[in-house]
Design a protein around this motif. Structure first.
Motif, PDB file in Angstrom:
ATOM      1  N   ARG A  34      51.072  22.067  83.928  1.00 37.87           N
ATOM      2  CA  ARG A  34      52.503  21.501  84.129  1.00 37.87           C
ATOM      3  C   ARG A  34      52.410  20.118  85.027  1.00 37.87           C
ATOM      4  O   ARG A  34      52.945  19.129  84.340  1.00 37.87           O
ATOM      5  CB  ARG A  34      53.062  22.533  85.427  1.00 37.87           C
ATOM      6  N   GLN A  38      53.518  16.649  83.031  1.00 31.76           N
ATOM      7  CA  GLN A  38      54.441  15.899  83.562  1.00 31.76           C
ATOM      8  C   GLN A  38      54.213  14.636  83.847  1.00 31.76           C
ATOM      9  O   GLN A  38      55.026  13.573  83.570  1.00 31.76           O
ATOM     10  CB  GLN A  38      55.119  16.444  84.946  1.00 31.76           C
ATOM     11  N   GLU A  73      50.085   1.760  80.508  1.00 35.07           N
ATOM     12  CA  GLU A  73      50.644   3.331  80.629  1.00 35.07           C
ATOM     13  C   GLU A  73      50.407   4.042  79.297  1.00 35.07           C
ATOM     14  O   GLU A  73      50.174   5.173  79.493  1.00 35.07           O
ATOM     15  CB  GLU A  73      52.261   2.889  80.595  1.00 35.07           C
ATOM     16  N   LYS A 104      59.096  18.342  81.979  1.00 34.42           N
ATOM     17  CA  LYS A 104      59.790  17.166  82.708  1.00 34.42           C
ATOM     18  C   LYS A 104      59.126  16.108  82.721  1.00 34.42           C
ATOM     19  O   LYS A 104      57.826  15.882  82.486  1.00 34.42           O
ATOM     20  CB  LYS A 104      60.043  17.652  84.307  1.00 34.42           C
ATOM     21  N   SER A 107      61.825  11.545  87.138  1.00 40.80           N
ATOM     22  CA  SER A 107      63.170  11.184  87.265  1.00 40.80           C
ATOM     23  C   SER A 107      63.242   9.671  87.356  1.00 40.80           C
ATOM     24  O   SER A 107      64.413   9.088  86.501  1.00 40.80           O
ATOM     25  CB  SER A 107      63.912  11.548  88.766  1.00 40.80           C
ATOM     26  N   ASN A 133      51.189   7.983  95.745  1.00 39.54           N
ATOM     27  CA  ASN A 133      51.074   9.405  95.219  1.00 39.54           C
ATOM     28  C   ASN A 133      49.883   9.866  94.641  1.00 39.54           C
ATOM     29  O   ASN A 133      49.219  10.985  94.788  1.00 39.54           O
ATOM     30  CB  ASN A 133      52.273   9.955  94.266  1.00 39.54           C
ATOM     31  N   MET A 194      63.142   9.074  95.601  1.00 35.41           N
ATOM     32  CA  MET A 194      63.009  10.567  94.929  1.00 35.41           C
ATOM     33  C   MET A 194      61.714  10.764  94.019  1.00 35.41           C
ATOM     34  O   MET A 194      61.734  11.755  93.884  1.00 35.41           O
ATOM     35  CB  MET A 194      64.380  10.308  94.060  1.00 35.41           C
ATOM     36  N   GLY A 197      59.410  13.547  94.905  1.00 31.43           N
ATOM     37  CA  GLY A 197      59.956  15.147  94.730  1.00 31.43           C
ATOM     38  C   GLY A 197      60.806  15.526  95.788  1.00 31.43           C
ATOM     39  O   GLY A 197      61.194  14.844  96.621  1.00 31.43           O
ATOM     40  N   SER A 203      60.344  22.474  98.182  1.00 27.75           N
ATOM     41  CA  SER A 203      59.410  22.069  97.242  1.00 27.75           C
ATOM     42  C   SER A 203      58.864  23.302  96.916  1.00 27.75           C
ATOM     43  O   SER A 203      57.813  23.880  97.624  1.00 27.75           O
ATOM     44  CB  SER A 203      58.683  21.009  97.634  1.00 27.75           C
ATOM     45  N   PRO A 204      59.143  23.983  95.863  1.00 22.99           N
ATOM     46  CA  PRO A 204      58.579  25.641  95.429  1.00 22.99           C
ATOM     47  C   PRO A 204      57.044  25.378  95.487  1.00 22.99           C
ATOM     48  O   PRO A 204      56.411  26.445  95.761  1.00 22.99           O
ATOM     49  CB  PRO A 204      59.179  26.133  94.439  1.00 22.99           C
ATOM     50  N   ASN A 205      56.504  24.212  94.841  1.00 22.68           N
ATOM     51  CA  ASN A 205      55.077  24.411  94.576  1.00 22.68           C
ATOM     52  C   ASN A 205      54.444  23.721  95.468  1.00 22.68           C
ATOM     53  O   ASN A 205      53.075  24.135  95.416  1.00 22.68           O
ATOM     54  CB  ASN A 205      54.813  23.232  93.265  1.00 22.68           C
ATOM     55  N   LYS A 215      47.417  19.118  95.390  1.00 23.88           N
ATOM     56  CA  LYS A 215      48.084  18.200  96.290  1.00 23.88           C
ATOM     57  C   LYS A 215      47.393  18.097  97.551  1.00 23.88           C
ATOM     58  O   LYS A 215      46.830  19.180  98.208  1.00 23.88           O
ATOM     59  CB  LYS A 215      49.529  18.624  96.361  1.00 23.88           C
ATOM     60  N   ASN A 219      55.306  16.137  99.944  1.00 26.10           N
ATOM     61  CA  ASN A 219      56.103  15.326  99.292  1.00 26.10           C
ATOM     62  C   ASN A 219      56.616  14.185 100.368  1.00 26.10           C
ATOM     63  O   ASN A 219      56.525  13.199 100.174  1.00 26.10           O
ATOM     64  CB  ASN A 219      57.225  15.891  98.478  1.00 26.10           C
TER      65      ASN A 219
HETATM   66  N1  FAQ Z   1      61.223  13.884  88.755  1.00 32.52           N
HETATM   67  O1  FAQ Z   1      57.602  21.680  94.110  1.00 32.52           O
HETATM   68  P1  FAQ Z   1      57.683  20.579  93.666  1.00 32.52           P
HETATM   69  C1  FAQ Z   1      54.120   6.910  86.613  1.00 32.52           C
HETATM   70  C2  FAQ Z   1      59.921  18.756  89.495  1.00 32.52           C
HETATM   71  S1  FAQ Z   1      54.238   7.507  88.268  1.00 32.52           S
HETATM   72  C3  FAQ Z   1      61.101  15.056  87.892  1.00 32.52           C
HETATM   73  O2  FAQ Z   1      58.018  19.520  94.591  1.00 32.52           O
HETATM   74  P2  FAQ Z   1      55.221  19.314  92.538  1.00 32.52           P
HETATM   75  C4  FAQ Z   1      53.280   5.427  86.707  1.00 32.52           C
HETATM   76  C5  FAQ Z   1      58.571  19.463  89.674  1.00 32.52           C
HETATM   77  O3  FAQ Z   1      57.735  19.224  88.750  1.00 32.52           O
HETATM   78  C6  FAQ Z   1      55.407   8.970  87.849  1.00 32.52           C
HETATM   79  N2  FAQ Z   1      60.458  16.333  88.299  1.00 32.52           N
HETATM   80  O4  FAQ Z   1      56.676  19.894  92.495  1.00 32.52           O
HETATM   81  C7  FAQ Z   1      54.284   4.453  85.988  1.00 32.52           C
HETATM   82  C8  FAQ Z   1      58.818  20.752  89.715  1.00 32.52           C
HETATM   83  O5  FAQ Z   1      59.084  21.222  88.496  1.00 32.52           O
HETATM   84  P3  FAQ Z   1      59.280  22.827  88.016  1.00 32.52           P
HETATM   85  C9  FAQ Z   1      54.672  10.411  87.518  1.00 32.52           C
HETATM   86  C10 FAQ Z   1      60.182  16.345  89.741  1.00 32.52           C
HETATM   87  O6  FAQ Z   1      54.731  19.259  91.016  1.00 32.52           O
HETATM   88  C11 FAQ Z   1      54.702   3.473  86.655  1.00 32.52           C
HETATM   89  C12 FAQ Z   1      60.169  20.769  90.744  1.00 32.52           C
HETATM   90  O7  FAQ Z   1      60.669  19.527  90.390  1.00 32.52           O
HETATM   91  N3  FAQ Z   1      53.787  10.802  88.529  1.00 32.52           N
HETATM   92  O8  FAQ Z   1      54.484   7.447  85.681  1.00 32.52           O
HETATM   93  C13 FAQ Z   1      60.352  15.222  90.325  1.00 32.52           C
HETATM   94  O9  FAQ Z   1      54.384  20.131  93.776  1.00 32.52           O
HETATM   95  C14 FAQ Z   1      55.648   2.405  86.152  1.00 32.52           C
HETATM   96  C15 FAQ Z   1      59.986  21.096  91.991  1.00 32.52           C
HETATM   97  O10 FAQ Z   1      59.182  20.261  92.822  1.00 32.52           O
HETATM   98  C16 FAQ Z   1      53.320  12.255  88.788  1.00 32.52           C
HETATM   99  O11 FAQ Z   1      53.599  12.966  87.918  1.00 32.52           O
HETATM  100  C17 FAQ Z   1      60.525  13.888  89.798  1.00 32.52           C
HETATM  101  N4  FAQ Z   1      60.650  12.622  90.699  1.00 32.52           N
HETATM  102  O12 FAQ Z   1      55.421  17.908  93.383  1.00 32.52           O
HETATM  103  C18 FAQ Z   1      54.467   4.395  84.671  1.00 32.52           C
HETATM  104  C19 FAQ Z   1      52.211  12.215  89.607  1.00 32.52           C
HETATM  105  N5  FAQ Z   1      59.781  15.594  91.570  1.00 32.52           N
HETATM  106  O13 FAQ Z   1      58.046  23.723  88.758  1.00 32.52           O
HETATM  107  C20 FAQ Z   1      55.153   3.463  84.133  1.00 32.52           C
HETATM  108  C21 FAQ Z   1      51.649  13.780  89.690  1.00 32.52           C
HETATM  109  C22 FAQ Z   1      59.480  16.998  91.411  1.00 32.52           C
HETATM  110  O14 FAQ Z   1      60.612  23.260  88.490  1.00 32.52           O
HETATM  111  C23 FAQ Z   1      55.836   2.531  84.868  1.00 32.52           C
HETATM  112  N6  FAQ Z   1      52.694  14.764  90.187  1.00 32.52           N
HETATM  113  N7  FAQ Z   1      59.852  17.254  90.166  1.00 32.52           N
HETATM  114  O15 FAQ Z   1      58.999  23.004  86.571  1.00 32.52           O
HETATM  115  C24 FAQ Z   1      52.856  14.960  91.438  1.00 32.52           C
HETATM  116  O16 FAQ Z   1      52.190  14.575  92.465  1.00 32.52           O
HETATM  117  C25 FAQ Z   1      53.726  16.175  91.814  1.00 32.52           C
HETATM  118  O17 FAQ Z   1      53.843  16.731  90.562  1.00 32.52           O
HETATM  119  C26 FAQ Z   1      55.233  15.623  92.262  1.00 32.52           C
HETATM  120  C27 FAQ Z   1      56.066  16.975  92.366  1.00 32.52           C
HETATM  121  C28 FAQ Z   1      54.945  14.973  93.713  1.00 32.52           C
HETATM  122  C29 FAQ Z   1      55.860  14.660  91.583  1.00 32.52           C
END
Ligand code: FAQ
Length: 309
Positions: A34, A38, A73, A104, A107, A133, A194, A197, A203-205, A215, A219
Motif C-alpha cells: 500500500r 501510493q 519523477e 490513493k 493529496s 518524510n 497535509m 498525513g 492515523s490508523p497505520n 515508518k 506524521n
Molecule cells: N494523501 O494511517 P496513515 C512525492 C492515507 S512525495 C493521500 O497516517 P500511513 C515526491 C494513507 O495512505 C508524496 N493519502 O497512513 C514529489 C492511509 O490510507 P489507507 C508521496 C494520504 O501510510 C514531489 C490513510 O490516509 N510520498 O511524490 C495522505 O501510515 C514533487 C491513513 O493515514 C509518500 O507516499 C496524503 N497526504 O502514513 C513528486 C511517502 N496521508 O490506509 C512530484 C511514503 C495519509 O486508508 C513533485 N508514504 N494518507 O488506505 C508515507 O510516508 C506514509 O504513507 C504517509 C501516510 C506519511 C503519507
C-alpha cells in the motif's frame, strides 16, 4: 512462534533489512505494498502539475531544468513500482487500482499550478516535505524500498534546490513577481503540511508501521520538523506563511503553528479536491494510449525468447 516468524521478528529487532526472499506476515506485505504503491502513484501523478508548465517555461534553462525534474519523477515512480513487484504486486494491477480510485496518491497533487511561481514553490515546499518524510524511510525495514529511497532523496534534494533558486530569482525581480511568489506560497503552505498525513491520534497505520520499523517517525513529528526547517528559509526568501499563529516557542524549542483544516485533507483524499478528476482522467488516457507500446514489448520479448529457444 514458527521459525519463519521468529526470523522476521529477529530481523526487525536487530534493525536488519527484510529482503524479498524472507517470509513476512500478511499485514506487513499488505502495508508495504500500500505505502510503496501510493508513493509510486504520487510520483507519476505528481508529474502533471509541473508538466503543465514545461511548454511555458520562461527560458531555455528553466525548461531544461523542469524537463529533467519531471523525468526524474517518472523514474522514481518506475523504481518504486519495481520495489512493489518484489513483494508480489503486479504493476498492471496497481495502475488499474490507481485509475479506478481503489488506491490513493498524495493529496498534494490535486491542487492546480496557476503561475510559474508554483513550479518554484512545489520544488521548495512539496519536495522539501517529501525529503523530510523520505530521508527517514532510507532506514525503513524493507530493503528494496529503503535502498530506492537513497537515490530518490538525492534527486529530491536537487529538485528542492532548483525550486528555492527559482524563487530567489523571482524575489529579486519586480513587485509583480514577488506578489506572484507570495500568492503561490499562500496557496501551497497548508496543503504541504497535509502531505504528512492525518494527525497521530487519527492515523490508523502509524503504530503498527512504527513497530515494524516501516515508518521511523510519526506524521506529527515529521510535520513539526518540516515547519521548523521552512520558517528560516521563508525569512531568507522574504515571504510569509499564511498562519497568524506561527511563532517560535522557546519552551518547546519548536515553532507553534495554527490548526490544520483536516476536513480539507479528507475531502481531497476521498476524490473531491480541485483537480482529482482531471489528474485521473489524464493518467487513464496516457495508460490507454500506451497500450500498443506494452503489446509491442510483449510481442518483441516473445519473439526474442522463441529465437533463443
Ligand atoms: N494523501 O494511517 P496513515 C512525492 C492515507 S512525495 C493521500 O497516517 P500511513 C515526491 C494513507 O495512505 C508524496 N493519502 O497512513 C514529489 C492511509 O490510507 P489507507 C508521496 C494520504 O501510510 C514531489 C490513510 O490516509 N510520498 O511524490 C495522505 O501510515 C514533487 C491513513 O493515514 C509518500 O507516499 C496524503 N497526504 O502514513 C513528486 C511517502 N496521508 O490506509 C512530484 C511514503 C495519509 O486508508 C513533485 N508514504 N494518507 O488506505 C508515507 O510516508 C506514509 O504513507 C504517509 C501516510 C506519511 C503519507
Amino acid at each position: 512462534m514458527s521459525d519463519l516468524e521468529h526470523h522476521f521478528e529477529a530481523t526487525i529487532a536487530a534493525d536488519h533489512r527484510i529482503e524479498p526472499r524472507d517470509w513476512v506476515p500478511d499485514g506487513y506485505r499488505k502495508t508495504m505494498i500500500r505505502q510503496i504503491a501510493q508513493h509510486a502513484h504520487s510520483e507519476i501523478i505528481g508529474m502533471q502539475p509541473e508538466g503543465n508548465w514545461i511548454t511555458r517555461a520562461p527560458s531555455l534553462r528553466r525548461k531544461a531544468i523542469l524537463l529533467a525534474k519531471v523525468q526524474d519523477e517518472a523514474g522514481h515512480g518506475l523504481y518504486l513500482y519495481s520495489a512493489a513487484e518484489t513483494l508480489g504486486a503486479d504493476r498492471g494491477e496497481l495502475t488499474e487500482m490507481l485509475i479506478s480510485g481503489r488506491q490513493k496518491y498524495s493529496s498534494i497533487f490535486n491542487y492546480p499550478t496557476l503561475t510559474f511561481a508554483d513550479v518554484g514553490v512545489i520544488g521548495w515546499l512539496v519536495d522539501g516535505a517529501a525529503i523530510c518524510n523520505q530521508v527517514p524511510l532510507c532506514r525503513s525495514s524493507y530493503g528494496p524500498y529503503a535502498r530506492a529511497m537513497i537515490r530518490i532523496c538525492k534527486e529530491e534534494s536537487f529538485h528542492q534546490r532548483q525550486g528555492y533558486e527559482l524563487l530567489l530569482t523571482l524575489m529579486r525581480g519586480t513587485e509583480a513577481q514577488r506578489d506572484m511568489v507570495q500568492d503561490a506560497v499562500n496557496r501551497w503552505w497548508w496543503p504541504s503540511l497535509m502531505m504528512f498525513g492525518p494527525p497521530d491520534d487519527a492515523s490508523p497505520n502509524t503504530a503498527q508501521s512504527m513497530a515494524w520499523k516501516i515508518k521511523r517517525h510519526t506524521n506529527d513529528e515529521l510535520r513539526q520538523r518540516f515547519v521548523d526547517m521552512s520558517v528560516p528559509q521563508a525569512e531568507k526568501l522574504g515571504v510569509t506563511f499564511p498562519d497568524p499563529d506561527l511563532k517560535w516557542n522557546a519552551e518547546r524549542g519548536h515553532y507553534d503553528f495554527g490548526a490544520i483544516d483536516w476536513s480539507e485533507l479528507k475531502r481531497v483524499i476521498s476524490g473531491d479536491g480541485p483537480c482529482n478528476a482531471e489528474r485521473i482522467e489524464n493518467r487513464r488516457r496516457a495508460h490507454e494510449d500506451g497500450d500498443w507500446v506494452r503489446e509491442a514489448a510483449i510481442a518483441h520479448a516473445a519473439k526474442h525468447s522463441s529465437k533463443a529457444a
